[in-house]
Design a protein around this motif. Structure first.
Motif, PDB file in Angstrom:
ATOM      1  N   VAL A 184     -16.721 -36.815   4.623  1.00  0.00           N
ATOM      2  CA  VAL A 184     -17.575 -36.911   5.811  1.00  0.00           C
ATOM      3  C   VAL A 184     -18.922 -36.310   5.436  1.00  0.00           C
ATOM      4  O   VAL A 184     -18.987 -35.167   4.970  1.00  0.00           O
ATOM      5  N   ALA A 185     -19.991 -37.089   5.625  1.00  0.00           N
ATOM      6  CA  ALA A 185     -21.302 -36.628   5.169  1.00  0.00           C
ATOM      7  C   ALA A 185     -22.400 -37.167   6.078  1.00  0.00           C
ATOM      8  O   ALA A 185     -22.252 -38.223   6.711  1.00  0.00           O
ATOM      9  N   ASN A 186     -23.505 -36.437   6.122  1.00  0.00           N
ATOM     10  CA  ASN A 186     -24.708 -36.931   6.777  1.00  0.00           C
ATOM     11  C   ASN A 186     -25.550 -37.701   5.768  1.00  0.00           C
ATOM     12  O   ASN A 186     -25.631 -37.319   4.594  1.00  0.00           O
ATOM     13  N   THR A 187     -26.165 -38.796   6.228  1.00  0.00           N
ATOM     14  CA  THR A 187     -27.041 -39.599   5.386  1.00  0.00           C
ATOM     15  C   THR A 187     -28.315 -39.893   6.179  1.00  0.00           C
ATOM     16  O   THR A 187     -28.439 -39.533   7.357  1.00  0.00           O
ATOM     17  N   GLU A 188     -29.252 -40.590   5.544  1.00  0.00           N
ATOM     18  CA  GLU A 188     -30.478 -40.984   6.245  1.00  0.00           C
ATOM     19  C   GLU A 188     -30.162 -41.911   7.415  1.00  0.00           C
ATOM     20  O   GLU A 188     -30.924 -41.981   8.385  1.00  0.00           O
ATOM     21  N   ALA A 189     -29.041 -42.621   7.334  1.00  0.00           N
ATOM     22  CA  ALA A 189     -28.648 -43.549   8.394  1.00  0.00           C
ATOM     23  C   ALA A 189     -27.716 -42.908   9.421  1.00  0.00           C
ATOM     24  O   ALA A 189     -27.170 -43.598  10.278  1.00  0.00           O
ATOM     25  N   GLY A 190     -27.516 -41.602   9.334  1.00  0.00           N
ATOM     26  CA  GLY A 190     -26.620 -40.912  10.254  1.00  0.00           C
ATOM     27  C   GLY A 190     -25.340 -40.462   9.568  1.00  0.00           C
ATOM     28  O   GLY A 190     -25.211 -40.533   8.347  1.00  0.00           O
ATOM     29  N   ARG A 191     -24.384 -40.012  10.341  1.00  0.00           N
ATOM     30  CA  ARG A 191     -23.129 -39.517   9.784  1.00  0.00           C
ATOM     31  C   ARG A 191     -22.270 -40.700   9.336  1.00  0.00           C
ATOM     32  O   ARG A 191     -22.091 -41.675  10.051  1.00  0.00           O
ATOM     33  N   ARG A 192     -21.727 -40.579   8.126  1.00  0.00           N
ATOM     34  CA  ARG A 192     -20.919 -41.640   7.551  1.00  0.00           C
ATOM     35  C   ARG A 192     -19.651 -41.067   6.930  1.00  0.00           C
ATOM     36  O   ARG A 192     -19.584 -39.881   6.588  1.00  0.00           O
ATOM     37  N   THR A 193     -18.643 -41.938   6.766  1.00  0.00           N
ATOM     38  CA  THR A 193     -17.389 -41.572   6.114  1.00  0.00           C
ATOM     39  C   THR A 193     -17.224 -42.446   4.879  1.00  0.00           C
ATOM     40  O   THR A 193     -17.379 -43.672   4.955  1.00  0.00           O
ATOM     41  N   PHE A 194     -16.889 -41.827   3.731  1.00  0.00           N
ATOM     42  CA  PHE A 194     -16.745 -42.546   2.477  1.00  0.00           C
ATOM     43  C   PHE A 194     -15.333 -42.346   1.928  1.00  0.00           C
ATOM     44  O   PHE A 194     -14.852 -41.202   1.862  1.00  0.00           O
ATOM     45  N   ARG A 195     -14.672 -43.446   1.553  1.00  0.00           N
ATOM     46  CA  ARG A 195     -13.394 -43.319   0.859  1.00  0.00           C
ATOM     47  C   ARG A 195     -13.661 -42.820  -0.552  1.00  0.00           C
ATOM     48  O   ARG A 195     -14.418 -43.448  -1.310  1.00  0.00           O
ATOM     49  N   ILE A 196     -13.051 -41.711  -0.907  1.00  0.00           N
ATOM     50  CA  ILE A 196     -13.398 -41.076  -2.177  1.00  0.00           C
ATOM     51  C   ILE A 196     -12.925 -41.901  -3.366  1.00  0.00           C
ATOM     52  O   ILE A 196     -13.518 -41.838  -4.446  1.00  0.00           O
ATOM     53  N   ASP A 197     -11.890 -42.725  -3.202  1.00  0.00           N
ATOM     54  CA  ASP A 197     -11.470 -43.556  -4.330  1.00  0.00           C
ATOM     55  C   ASP A 197     -12.443 -44.701  -4.598  1.00  0.00           C
ATOM     56  O   ASP A 197     -12.313 -45.408  -5.600  1.00  0.00           O
ATOM     57  N   ARG A 198     -13.439 -44.891  -3.720  1.00  0.00           N
ATOM     58  CA  ARG A 198     -14.480 -45.887  -3.958  1.00  0.00           C
ATOM     59  C   ARG A 198     -15.769 -45.254  -4.495  1.00  0.00           C
ATOM     60  O   ARG A 198     -16.739 -45.966  -4.736  1.00  0.00           O
ATOM     61  N   VAL A 199     -15.773 -43.946  -4.659  1.00  0.00           N
ATOM     62  CA  VAL A 199     -16.951 -43.265  -5.201  1.00  0.00           C
ATOM     63  C   VAL A 199     -17.019 -43.543  -6.700  1.00  0.00           C
ATOM     64  O   VAL A 199     -16.049 -43.319  -7.430  1.00  0.00           O
ATOM     65  N   SER A 200     -18.162 -44.035  -7.161  1.00  0.00           N
ATOM     66  CA  SER A 200     -18.330 -44.364  -8.577  1.00  0.00           C
ATOM     67  C   SER A 200     -19.056 -43.269  -9.352  1.00  0.00           C
ATOM     68  O   SER A 200     -18.983 -43.207 -10.574  1.00  0.00           O
ATOM     69  N   SER A 201     -19.779 -42.385  -8.646  1.00  0.00           N
ATOM     70  CA  SER A 201     -20.443 -41.248  -9.294  1.00  0.00           C
ATOM     71  C   SER A 201     -20.754 -40.206  -8.233  1.00  0.00           C
ATOM     72  O   SER A 201     -20.945 -40.533  -7.053  1.00  0.00           O
ATOM     73  N   ALA A 202     -20.787 -38.960  -8.641  1.00  0.00           N
ATOM     74  CA  ALA A 202     -21.093 -37.854  -7.721  1.00  0.00           C
ATOM     75  C   ALA A 202     -21.835 -36.783  -8.506  1.00  0.00           C
ATOM     76  O   ALA A 202     -21.230 -36.036  -9.271  1.00  0.00           O
ATOM     77  N   ASP A 203     -23.150 -36.730  -8.312  1.00  0.00           N
ATOM     78  CA  ASP A 203     -23.998 -35.791  -9.051  1.00  0.00           C
ATOM     79  C   ASP A 203     -24.600 -34.779  -8.088  1.00  0.00           C
ATOM     80  O   ASP A 203     -25.526 -35.112  -7.321  1.00  0.00           O
ATOM     81  N   PRO A 204     -24.091 -33.536  -8.089  1.00  0.00           N
ATOM     82  CA  PRO A 204     -24.650 -32.500  -7.203  1.00  0.00           C
ATOM     83  C   PRO A 204     -26.115 -32.227  -7.536  1.00  0.00           C
ATOM     84  O   PRO A 204     -26.529 -32.283  -8.696  1.00  0.00           O
ATOM     85  N   THR A 205     -26.898 -31.933  -6.515  1.00  0.00           N
ATOM     86  CA  THR A 205     -28.292 -31.554  -6.692  1.00  0.00           C
ATOM     87  C   THR A 205     -28.428 -30.063  -6.406  1.00  0.00           C
ATOM     88  O   THR A 205     -27.440 -29.381  -6.118  1.00  0.00           O
ATOM     89  N   CYS A 206     -29.625 -29.561  -6.476  1.00  0.00           N
ATOM     90  CA  CYS A 206     -29.876 -28.155  -6.137  1.00  0.00           C
ATOM     91  C   CYS A 206     -30.353 -27.998  -4.699  1.00  0.00           C
ATOM     92  O   CYS A 206     -30.634 -26.867  -4.248  1.00  0.00           O
ATOM     93  N   ASP A 207     -30.457 -29.105  -3.978  1.00  0.00           N
ATOM     94  CA  ASP A 207     -30.974 -29.059  -2.604  1.00  0.00           C
ATOM     95  C   ASP A 207     -29.863 -28.698  -1.633  1.00  0.00           C
ATOM     96  O   ASP A 207     -28.749 -29.232  -1.718  1.00  0.00           O
ATOM     97  N   PRO A 208     -30.139 -27.808  -0.672  1.00  0.00           N
ATOM     98  CA  PRO A 208     -29.094 -27.392   0.266  1.00  0.00           C
ATOM     99  C   PRO A 208     -28.759 -28.477   1.284  1.00  0.00           C
ATOM    100  O   PRO A 208     -29.605 -29.309   1.639  1.00  0.00           O
TER     101      PRO A 208
END
Length: 315
Positions: A184-208
């Motif tokens: 469950v995450a906020n995006t520019e388009a509002g709150r969205r839900t992502f199935r994690i098995d469909r995530v192809s990459s996840a790169d943490p940033t330094c931004d809070p």
């Protein structure tokens, strides 16, 4: 459950000057033999606990009940609160004790421990038929870590049509829905839900992460799940049910059932959601002892057709 018990015993030792095996057994509703075995296991695991023999004896932490649990590493503290936090399936006693334990943690660990406690929701009800028990998805740990540390993630995602996109998201929490995992995450388009098995990459940033002050993961997930359930079952059948049949309907339809008020003849108004008229009629056909469907007409027509076929075949 043994890890759950060991943590509960450790918290009892933290709160009290001394405990006996009988007290532990009574608190955790286990046998005294199991309690003694668990106390011995704590000592073997390196917890500074010792026993006092004889009358008035028991078990104590070295240094007394105020022993600081600073022996926990940051990752261990996070793991502890993740598996036994308020949103987990841990026992109420352990959850209550964890709220006290956080004050015994070193200051640098507290924020992430508290974040871990609210980062996960377990929803055991599956969507649709079971497809086995898949392995945890590849990026689950990375996304869980981002939620706890409160950092944004550059997320690659493949939708159900196979289209891959990339966006920056503000991770708010992880949900285990049956065997599936969701972010469950906020995006520019509002709150969205992502199935994690469909995530192809996840790169943490330094931004809070920009986290709403009133955000509650469990409450947010309930709203998301209700919306998905309604999309999966858009058809509503109206009926009246004998009071003794309400329990049967609750078991059979779960969240697809809405119970209303009583009618003048003492029956209860209900609404039952389904995917289509034919399928819903089939589900309701075996419940004629308790319910009378009042609409829509298509469901009633299918029920009549089912009844005619049953009479022709078995009458």
């Amino acid at each position: 459950m043994r890890a759950d018990r060991l943590m509960a015993i450790l918290l009892l030792l933290q709160q009290r000057e001394q405990v006996t095996a009988a007290e532990v057994a009574r608190e955790l509703e286990i046998s005294e033999r199991t309690a003694r075995r668990d106390l011995d296991a704590l000592g073997m695991a390196g917890v500074p606990v010792y026993s006092i023999q004889g009358r008035g004896g028991g078990w104590r932490l070295v240094g007394g009940a105020r022993t600081d649990l600073s022996g926990l590493t940051a990752s261990e503290a996070r793991a502890l609160f993740l598996v036994a936090g308020p949103a987990s399936a841990a026992t109420p006693a352990v959850k209550a004790a964890l709220r006290k334990l956080v004050q015994a943690l070193p200051e640098p660990f507290r924020a992430q421990a508290e974040a871990a406690a609210s980062s996960l929701v377990m929803d055991p009800q599956r969507w649709g038929a079971s497809r086995g028990e898949p392995r945890p998805p590849r990026f689950l740990d990375a996304l869980q870590d981002a939620v706890i540390r409160g950092v944004q993630v550059r997320l690659g995602y493949v939708d159900r049509e196979g289209t891959e996109t990339e966006r920056t998201v503000h991770p708010l929490g992880i949900v285990a829905k049956g065997p599936s995992w969701y972010l469950v995450a906020n995006t520019e388009a509002g709150r969205r839900t992502f199935r994690i098995d469909r995530v192809s990459s996840a790169d943490p940033t330094c931004d809070p992460v920009h986290r709403p002050e009133d955000f509650d993961l469990a409450e947010s997930w309930r709203a998301i799940a209700d919306e998905v359930d309604r999309k999966r079952t858009p058809l509503e059948a109206r009926a009246v049910c004998a009071p003794r049949g309400i329990g049967v309907l609750r078991i059979g339809f779960g969240g697809r059932l809405e119970v209303g008020g009583a009618t003048t003849d003492g029956r209860i108004e209900v609404v039952i959601r389904g995917n289509d008229e034919r399928t819903l009629a089939g589900e309701l056909a075996g419940l004629v002892e308790w319910i009378e469907v009042t609409g829509p007409p298509g469901v009633r027509d299918h029920l009549a057709s089912i009844g005619t076929t049953l009479v022709e075949r078995y009458g």
